[in-house]
Write a protein that holds these residues in place. Structure first.
Motif, mmCIF file in Angstrom:
data_model
loop_
_atom_site.group_PDB
_atom_site.id
_atom_site.type_symbol
_atom_site.label_atom_id
_atom_site.label_comp_id
_atom_site.label_asym_id
_atom_site.label_seq_id
_atom_site.Cartn_x
_atom_site.Cartn_y
_atom_site.Cartn_z
ATOM 1 N N THR A 23 37.518 86.665 101.753
ATOM 2 C CA THR A 23 37.109 85.265 101.859
ATOM 3 C C THR A 23 36.310 85.042 103.134
ATOM 4 O O THR A 23 35.274 84.371 103.122
ATOM 5 N N GLN B 160 37.531 76.525 97.889
ATOM 6 C CA GLN B 160 38.292 77.423 97.010
ATOM 7 C C GLN B 160 39.583 77.868 97.688
ATOM 8 O O GLN B 160 40.639 77.907 97.051
ATOM 9 N N HIS B 161 39.495 78.192 98.965
ATOM 10 C CA HIS B 161 40.710 78.623 99.673
ATOM 11 C C HIS B 161 41.681 77.444 99.815
ATOM 12 O O HIS B 161 42.888 77.610 99.661
ATOM 13 N N LYS C 105 31.909 75.707 99.704
ATOM 14 C CA LYS C 105 32.506 76.167 98.449
ATOM 15 C C LYS C 105 33.613 77.180 98.728
ATOM 16 O O LYS C 105 34.700 77.096 98.142
ATOM 17 N N VAL C 106 33.347 78.127 99.636
ATOM 18 C CA VAL C 106 34.361 79.126 99.986
ATOM 19 C C VAL C 106 35.595 78.445 100.563
ATOM 20 O O VAL C 106 36.728 78.760 100.185
ATOM 21 N N GLN D 282 42.019 74.975 97.754
ATOM 22 C CA GLN D 282 42.645 74.788 96.439
ATOM 23 C C GLN D 282 43.731 75.827 96.205
ATOM 24 O O GLN D 282 44.802 75.521 95.680
ATOM 25 N N TYR D 283 43.457 77.062 96.609
ATOM 26 C CA TYR D 283 44.457 78.123 96.492
ATOM 27 C C TYR D 283 45.723 77.741 97.267
ATOM 28 O O TYR D 283 46.837 77.874 96.751
#
Length: 78
Positions: free
Chosen positions: A23, A45-46, A41-42, A48-49
């Protein structure tokens, strides 16, 4: 602040946030090419994880709380 110092601080912040090496590498590729949308975006995404993990853990806590409640309730009825 120098670019290298800023990169080091960013990498450390991402490690502190639990980001994997993959990541971080993906983020840094975006950073080095001034791809702000890619960076965001990266990070999204993290994030959200992490939220998914948190919600999963909350569900497990809720199950334990229910079990504790049931045991305490049975103890009162004895």
């Amino acid at each position: 602040m120098s670019i290298v110092l800023k990169e080091d601080k960013t990498i450390q912040n991402m490690k502190d946030a639990g980001c994997s090496d993959d990541t971080i590498a993906c983020f840094m590729r975006c950073y080095q090419t001034s791809d702000t949308k890619g960076e965001l975006k990266v990070l999204a995404q993290h994030r959200q994880y992490l939220l998914d993990e948190l919600h999963g853990t909350q569900k497990e806590i809720d199950c334990l709380d229910y079990l504790i409640y049931q045991i305490q309730k049975e103890g009162e009825d004895r």
